[in-house]
Design a protein around this motif. Structure first.
Motif: not given
Length: 127
Positions: A17, A20, A23, A58
């Motif tokens: 990603v 973060v 996400a 992630l």
């Protein structure tokens, strides 16, 4: 004496990603996951979300490292009550124009969409 075979217990895929926090917000607010951990409270570069028995990690990647031509990861989630999950997500503004709950020629009922970083998410159960 034969050694005991290794046993696969779980898998925790790591998705790339660019942000973060963004996400985490998507997976928590839109998809109903909870934050499992983050390496920093304010500016994490690595974190995980968990829902039921699924844990996704992630990891931040610099935008300069991203190649548009490279395919993004695709995750397939086996779920119970696919209709209920579809109904849960349909009002969360996560579907794309072709997202539909459908039966497939390979014997599943499924739907799919992308997270904010074009990682593919497919939810299904066998017919």
């Amino acid at each position: 004496m034969e050694k005991a075979r290794g046993y696969f217990q779980e898998i925790h895929p790591v998705l790339p990603v660019q942000d973060v926090v963004t996400a985490l917000r998507f997976y928590v607010e839109k998809l109903g996951f909870n934050v499992a951990f983050a390496d920093d409270e304010k500016e994490p570069t690595y974190a995980a979300v968990k829902r039921d028995n699924i844990e996704i990690h992630l990891q931040w990647h610099d935008a300069k490292e991203w190649e548009v031509a490279v395919d993004r990861p695709m995750l397939r989630f086996v779920v119970q009550n696919i209709e209920g999950l579809f109904d849960e997500y349909k009002d969360k503004d996560v579907f794309h124009e072709r997202t539909a709950l459908k039966e497939t020629p390979w014997g599943t009922r499924e739907f799919a969409f992308y997270d904010p970083y074009k990682n593919g998410l497919t939810f299904y159960h066998d017919l």
